[in-house]
Design a protein around this motif. Sequence first.
Motif, PDB file in Angstrom:
ATOM      1  N   LYS A   2       0.830  -1.206   0.000  1.00 50.69           N
ATOM      2  CA  LYS A   2       0.000   0.000   0.000  1.00 50.69           C
ATOM      3  C   LYS A   2       0.878   1.275   0.000  1.00 50.69           C
ATOM      4  O   LYS A   2       1.925   1.291   0.643  1.00 50.69           O
ATOM      5  N   ILE A   3       0.425   2.276  -0.720  1.00 54.11           N
ATOM      6  CA  ILE A   3       1.162   3.546  -0.726  1.00 54.11           C
ATOM      7  C   ILE A   3       0.716   4.349   0.499  1.00 54.11           C
ATOM      8  O   ILE A   3      -0.442   4.753   0.599  1.00 54.11           O
ATOM      9  N   TYR A  39      -4.109  22.756  -1.490  1.00 55.01           N
ATOM     10  CA  TYR A  39      -4.781  21.969  -2.536  1.00 55.01           C
ATOM     11  C   TYR A  39      -4.026  20.657  -2.759  1.00 55.01           C
ATOM     12  O   TYR A  39      -4.616  19.601  -2.964  1.00 55.01           O
ATOM     13  N   ILE A  40      -2.687  20.750  -2.723  1.00 56.88           N
ATOM     14  CA  ILE A  40      -1.852  19.571  -2.965  1.00 56.88           C
ATOM     15  C   ILE A  40      -2.032  18.558  -1.825  1.00 56.88           C
ATOM     16  O   ILE A  40      -2.244  17.365  -2.060  1.00 56.88           O
ATOM     17  N   VAL A  41      -1.976  19.066  -0.584  1.00 63.78           N
ATOM     18  CA  VAL A  41      -2.138  18.172   0.575  1.00 63.78           C
ATOM     19  C   VAL A  41      -3.546  17.561   0.573  1.00 63.78           C
ATOM     20  O   VAL A  41      -3.724  16.373   0.836  1.00 63.78           O
ATOM     21  N   GLU A  42      -4.544  18.352   0.216  1.00 61.84           N
ATOM     22  CA  GLU A  42      -5.916  17.814   0.173  1.00 61.84           C
ATOM     23  C   GLU A  42      -6.039  16.691  -0.849  1.00 61.84           C
ATOM     24  O   GLU A  42      -6.715  15.692  -0.606  1.00 61.84           O
ATOM     25  N   GLU A  43      -5.376  16.851  -1.996  1.00 61.65           N
ATOM     26  CA  GLU A  43      -5.434  15.775  -3.009  1.00 61.65           C
ATOM     27  C   GLU A  43      -4.771  14.501  -2.478  1.00 61.65           C
ATOM     28  O   GLU A  43      -5.282  13.391  -2.673  1.00 61.65           O
ATOM     29  N   ILE A  44      -3.644  14.671  -1.789  1.00 61.84           N
ATOM     30  CA  ILE A  44      -2.922  13.511  -1.247  1.00 61.84           C
ATOM     31  C   ILE A  44      -3.794  12.788  -0.215  1.00 61.84           C
ATOM     32  O   ILE A  44      -3.940  11.571  -0.248  1.00 61.84           O
ATOM     33  N   VAL A  45      -4.396  13.569   0.684  1.00 60.59           N
ATOM     34  CA  VAL A  45      -5.239  12.985   1.736  1.00 60.59           C
ATOM     35  C   VAL A  45      -6.466  12.307   1.103  1.00 60.59           C
ATOM     36  O   VAL A  45      -6.833  11.181   1.470  1.00 60.59           O
ATOM     37  N   ALA A  46      -7.065  12.962   0.108  1.00 56.01           N
ATOM     38  CA  ALA A  46      -8.239  12.376  -0.567  1.00 56.01           C
ATOM     39  C   ALA A  46      -7.861  11.098  -1.319  1.00 56.01           C
ATOM     40  O   ALA A  46      -8.726  10.294  -1.659  1.00 56.01           O
ATOM     41  N   GLY A  48      -5.948   8.858   0.043  1.00 57.39           N
ATOM     42  CA  GLY A  48      -5.759   7.815   1.057  1.00 57.39           C
ATOM     43  C   GLY A  48      -4.397   7.815   1.739  1.00 57.39           C
ATOM     44  O   GLY A  48      -4.052   6.871   2.436  1.00 57.39           O
ATOM     45  N   ILE A  49      -3.611   8.898   1.563  1.00 56.17           N
ATOM     46  CA  ILE A  49      -2.277   8.964   2.182  1.00 56.17           C
ATOM     47  C   ILE A  49      -2.300   9.984   3.321  1.00 56.17           C
ATOM     48  O   ILE A  49      -2.826  11.089   3.155  1.00 56.17           O
ATOM     49  N   GLN A 138     -14.081  14.161  -8.057  1.00 53.57           N
ATOM     50  CA  GLN A 138     -14.620  12.793  -8.014  1.00 53.57           C
ATOM     51  C   GLN A 138     -13.504  11.757  -7.859  1.00 53.57           C
ATOM     52  O   GLN A 138     -13.660  10.773  -7.154  1.00 53.57           O
ATOM     53  N   ASP A 139     -12.405  11.975  -8.559  1.00 55.23           N
ATOM     54  CA  ASP A 139     -11.346  10.965  -8.597  1.00 55.23           C
ATOM     55  C   ASP A 139      -9.990  11.683  -8.633  1.00 55.23           C
ATOM     56  O   ASP A 139      -9.464  11.980  -9.714  1.00 55.23           O
ATOM     57  N   PRO A 140      -9.414  11.989  -7.450  1.00 52.06           N
ATOM     58  CA  PRO A 140      -8.164  12.770  -7.430  1.00 52.06           C
ATOM     59  C   PRO A 140      -7.072  12.135  -8.301  1.00 52.06           C
ATOM     60  O   PRO A 140      -6.984  10.900  -8.378  1.00 52.06           O
ATOM     61  N   ALA A 141      -6.282  12.978  -8.944  1.00 54.99           N
ATOM     62  CA  ALA A 141      -5.260  12.484  -9.879  1.00 54.99           C
ATOM     63  C   ALA A 141      -4.349  11.454  -9.216  1.00 54.99           C
ATOM     64  O   ALA A 141      -4.056  10.398  -9.793  1.00 54.99           O
ATOM     65  N   LEU A 142      -3.920  11.726  -7.981  1.00 56.33           N
ATOM     66  CA  LEU A 142      -3.006  10.788  -7.330  1.00 56.33           C
ATOM     67  C   LEU A 142      -3.689   9.441  -7.070  1.00 56.33           C
ATOM     68  O   LEU A 142      -3.069   8.385  -7.229  1.00 56.33           O
ATOM     69  N   ALA A 143      -4.963   9.474  -6.716  1.00 60.70           N
ATOM     70  CA  ALA A 143      -5.700   8.219  -6.495  1.00 60.70           C
ATOM     71  C   ALA A 143      -5.745   7.401  -7.788  1.00 60.70           C
ATOM     72  O   ALA A 143      -5.662   6.168  -7.762  1.00 60.70           O
TER      73      ALA A 143
END
Length: 290
Positions: A2-3, A39-46, A48-49, A138-143
């Motif tokens: 898992k990442i 915004y960057i941290v929110e994407e990472i958290v969204a 699952g990290i 809906q689907d964050p880029a990192l996810a």
Amino acid sequence: MKIKKAIIPAAGLGTRFLPFTKSSPKEMLPIVDKPTIQYIVEEIVASGIEEILIITGRNKESIANFFDHNPELEYRLAETDKKEELTMIEAINNMAKVYTVRQKEALGLGHAVLCGREFVGEEPFAVVLGDDVVYNPQDPALAQLIKVYEETGTSVVGVQPVPKSEVDKYGIVAGQQLSETIMDVVDMVEKPRIEEAPSNFAILGRYILTPAIFDILEKTENGAGGEIQLTDGLKTLLSHEKVMAYAFQGRRYDVGDKQGYLEATVEFALRNPELKEEFGKYLKELATGF
Ligand code: G1P
């Protein structure tokens, strides 16, 4: 595997935003009311990290402060019954475990990632660059990249096509298309000359990397711009492991560039329920007057 961890390199000098960046980090430039790095941290958290290491440098203390408690402010907000603001501030403090480490010399993106070696250990991890803000609630880029990693078990770089005339601003990949969105990478080059670019698929600030990259980065020599480049490290990784490129979905803004930053500001304002009506009206009036 898992990442669980992400690195945000934020040590750059931000020369494209001088004079603002003379004393303030470009990562703290606000898009409407939030600093870019939020915004960057929110994407990472969204995605699952929850453990994030920000690689900072000189004059970047405000980034660490932003993710830390501010007891005086919290006390004042509580005293004056500003509940909504207090909840918002507390949510930022509790969003993720955010750590910082300083890159002592600006030796390049590859070197900045190497500064996260101890934090990461022997696990695959994510790298997210602050200049590329991607809107996809809906689907964050990192996810999206994590899903590809879970299917392939390889390193994954997030790409999108860019105009041919702009390939010299990016890391460019080429390879064999396995599906509409996934490419088995065979070549990559950092900021190629337009006539030498192997494709127009640009790496846009989202990576899942296997820990094998660290030994490689230790030995990677200076490349484009005289800096240790992550793209050069990844090219070496290609001779040991497979690397996939994934064409992610989402509206991407190059907020390291004035035009891109202004586009982000306008479009995020138009998505903001408090601003969209009034600001939209203003923009329409302005457009007819120009
Ligand atoms: C960095 C990377 C480059 C990537 C780009 C995306 O370049 O080195 O490969 O395409 O980010 O924004 P920089 O913008 O730091 O010059």
